[in-house]
Design an enzyme around this catalytic site. Structure first.
Site, short mmCIF file in Angstrom:
data_model
loop_
_atom_site.label_atom_id
_atom_site.label_comp_id
_atom_site.label_asym_id
_atom_site.label_seq_id
_atom_site.Cartn_x
_atom_site.Cartn_y
_atom_site.Cartn_z
N ARG A 275 0.97 -1.06 0.09
CA ARG A 275 0.12 0.02 -0.04
C ARG A 275 0.96 1.27 -0.16
NH1 ARG A 275 -0.57 4.87 2.53
NH2 ARG A 275 0.14 3.55 4.54
N ASP A 276 1.53 1.63 1.07
CA ASP A 276 2.30 2.73 1.10
C ASP A 276 3.45 2.74 0.25
OD1 ASP A 276 3.80 5.18 2.04
OD2 ASP A 276 3.26 4.71 4.03
N HIS B 3 4.96 4.49 12.78
CA HIS B 3 5.03 4.52 11.46
C HIS B 3 5.96 5.49 10.87
CE1 HIS B 3 3.00 4.14 7.21
NE2 HIS B 3 3.70 5.35 7.05
N HIS C 122 8.92 7.08 8.12
CA HIS C 122 9.30 7.33 6.96
C HIS C 122 10.87 7.55 7.19
CE1 HIS C 122 5.97 6.68 4.05
NE2 HIS C 122 5.25 7.20 5.10
N CYS D 173 4.22 9.46 0.51
CA CYS D 173 2.97 9.89 0.23
C CYS D 173 3.08 10.83 -0.88
CB CYS D 173 2.23 10.37 1.49
SG CYS D 173 0.54 11.21 1.08
N ASN E 68 9.44 4.20 3.46
CA ASN E 68 9.23 3.99 4.95
C ASN E 68 10.51 3.21 5.35
OD1 ASN E 68 6.57 3.92 3.82
ND2 ASN E 68 6.10 3.60 5.60
P1 HMG Z 1 -12.41 14.93 -4.05
O1 HMG Z 1 -11.83 15.17 -5.44
O2 HMG Z 1 -12.39 16.15 -2.96
O3 HMG Z 1 -13.57 14.22 -3.83
O4 HMG Z 1 -11.09 13.84 -3.49
P2 HMG Z 1 -14.75 13.89 -4.65
O5 HMG Z 1 -15.77 13.09 -3.93
O6 HMG Z 1 -15.03 14.81 -5.75
O7 HMG Z 1 -13.98 12.59 -6.03
C1 HMG Z 1 -13.29 12.93 -6.82
C2 HMG Z 1 -13.61 11.59 -7.89
O8 HMG Z 1 -12.83 10.35 -6.96
C3 HMG Z 1 -14.85 11.40 -8.22
O9 HMG Z 1 -14.92 10.65 -9.30
C4 HMG Z 1 -15.30 10.28 -7.26
O10 HMG Z 1 -16.26 9.73 -7.73
C5 HMG Z 1 -14.13 9.44 -7.06
P3 HMG Z 1 -15.79 11.69 -10.69
O11 HMG Z 1 -17.02 11.82 -10.16
O12 HMG Z 1 -14.84 12.90 -10.52
O13 HMG Z 1 -15.39 10.74 -11.95
N1 HMG Z 1 -13.96 8.76 -5.56
C6 HMG Z 1 -13.55 7.79 -5.50
N2 HMG Z 1 -13.35 6.49 -6.49
C7 HMG Z 1 -13.15 5.40 -5.68
N3 HMG Z 1 -12.85 5.16 -4.50
C8 HMG Z 1 -13.22 6.16 -3.55
C9 HMG Z 1 -13.60 7.49 -4.17
N4 HMG Z 1 -13.86 8.71 -3.39
C10 HMG Z 1 -14.27 9.49 -4.46
N5 HMG Z 1 -13.07 6.04 -2.33
C11 HMG Z 1 -10.67 11.93 -1.87
C12 HMG Z 1 -11.54 13.33 -1.98
C13 HMG Z 1 -10.70 11.80 -0.49
C14 HMG Z 1 -11.59 10.92 -2.60
C15 HMG Z 1 -9.31 12.10 -2.50
O14 HMG Z 1 -8.72 13.33 -1.86
C16 HMG Z 1 -8.38 10.76 -2.31
O15 HMG Z 1 -8.79 9.76 -2.77
N6 HMG Z 1 -7.46 11.02 -1.53
C17 HMG Z 1 -6.65 9.90 -1.24
C18 HMG Z 1 -5.16 10.17 -1.02
C19 HMG Z 1 -4.19 9.00 -0.54
O16 HMG Z 1 -4.53 7.81 -0.90
N7 HMG Z 1 -3.16 9.38 0.09
C20 HMG Z 1 -2.23 8.48 0.36
C21 HMG Z 1 -2.79 7.64 1.86
S1 HMG Z 1 -2.48 8.55 3.29
C22 HMG Z 1 -0.70 8.10 3.65
O17 HMG Z 1 -0.24 7.56 2.74
C23 HMG Z 1 -0.19 8.57 4.87
C24 HMG Z 1 -0.09 7.25 5.65
O18 HMG Z 1 1.08 6.46 5.08
C25 HMG Z 1 0.60 7.66 7.06
C26 HMG Z 1 1.88 8.76 6.90
O19 HMG Z 1 3.05 8.38 6.57
O20 HMG Z 1 1.63 9.70 7.08
C27 HMG Z 1 -1.08 6.22 5.94
MG MG Z 2 2.86 6.42 5.39
#
Ligand code: HMG
Ligand code: MG
Length: 300
Positions: A15-16, A205, A207, A238, A247
């Protein structure tokens, strides 16, 4: 110093690790990688995320990954919203990770919401997941430093963790998103969190941007943490946190812990074989000390 006899490693490479790759790693390779990682002995693994494919195209095959590799009882998937949660549950997920940063600027970039908006959205989902008997992990980004806002006050991280713990999450995974925390900061924050929130499972966690992840893991062990996220091959980052490189490399973490007499249940040779599966498909060099020395040994 009293250290634990065993610790749990939550493998987050699929995932990450792969969400931040410039290449799309083919779904079949992801599944072979995940299955090889299960074989190496991990009990818990974040295998994919049900996020918007527009935001993170590398995770667009989450349903297919779940169909092939998701029936292990330690499977965890990341979800940002109701749509992601529904898709995760439909795919059979029994453990879901929600995610939120302490810093609003980071949340705006990562999920298009402030911290307050994100929390308001998350709390009802957490309650409903708990009613359905789902294990809920909450990943807390920017717990130490934010790429946009700088240093984060420990009191702010504690406050967010407390709200999530009160809402019933089973686990908090507290993250140094941009690899900037020092061992002193880690010891201090985890000592505080363990003291204030003793009832919730707590993982660390890290990095490894500034090569302090192993030192931070040791400092967190000293603060009583026995659960660590790590990523095979040191992959990770990220896409919305500039400066978030890989990580802590799982193989280096496991090697260090085993040398300290701390059991992880992970077979290092099988872990290296899993990394070999994904290595040709990723854009960056997998330069962890343990994996490099394994490759040298294999070629001599
Ligand atoms: P948005 O653009 O504000 O929201 O995104 P939206 O509702 O307008 O959605 C945009 C489009 O995505 C739409 O499609 C939705 O239908 C679709 P369109 O109508 O334009 O064709 N959509 C989805 N599709 C599939 N699955 C879904 C979904 N939700 C909406 N669940 C949103 C808001 C939250 C969706 C977006 O910002 C997003 O997906 N962000 C994810 C970011 C991400 O994955 N970051 C990495 C993970 S966090 C991380 O790595 C940190 C961690 O490791 C800890 C650390 O190290 O700090 C955990
Ligand atoms: Mg992370």
């Amino acid at each position: 110093m009293e250290l634990p006899q065993s610790v749990e490693i939550i493998e987050v490479g699929p995932r990450d690790g792969l969400q931040n790759e410039s290449n799309f790693v083919p779904t079949q390779v992801k599944n072979e990688f995940i299955i090889a990682l299960w074989r190496a002995g991990f009990k818990e693994m974040e295998i994919t995320s049900f996020v918007s494919p527009k935001w993170v195209p590398q995770m667009k095959d989450a349903a297919e990954v779940m169909r092939v590799s998701g029936d292990h009882q330690g499977t965890i998937v990341l979800t940002p919203n109701k749509r992601g949660i529904d898709a995760a549950l439909a795919s059979g997920a029994k453990a879901v990770a929600v995610f939120i940063g302490v810093s609003s600027s980071f949340n705006q970039k990562n999920i298009n919401k402030t911290t307050e908006e994100a929390l308001d959205g998350l709390l009802p989902h957490i309650r409903s997941l708990k009613e359905d008997g789902i294990f809920v992990r909450a990943c807390i980004s920017t717990a130490f430093h934010c790429p946009y806002e700088g240093e984060i006050a420990p009191a702010d991280t504690l406050a967010l963790c407390r709200v999530l713990s009160d809402a019933g999450v089973d686990e908090l995974s507290v993250a140094d998103t941009i690899g900037k925390a020092t061992p002193k900061e880690s010891f201090s924050l985890f000592t505080l969190l363990k003291k204030e929130l003793p009832e919730v499972l707590m993982a660390a966690h890290f990095h490894d941007t500034r090569k302090m992840a192993l030192a931070n893991i040791y400092a967190s062990l000293c603060a009583g943490i026995t659960r660590f996220d790590a990523s095979a091959g040191g992959l990770g980052g990220c896409p919305f946190a500039p400066g978030a490189s890989g990580n802590a490399a799982t193989e280096d973490v496991v090697y260090m812990l085993h040398r300290m007499g701390i059991d992880t249940g992970v077979d290092l040779n099988l872990l290296n074989e899993a990394i070999r599966i994904v290595e040709p498909h990723v854009s960056r060099e997998l330069d962890s000390w343990y994996y490099q020395s394994y490759k040298e040994e294999q070629s001599s």
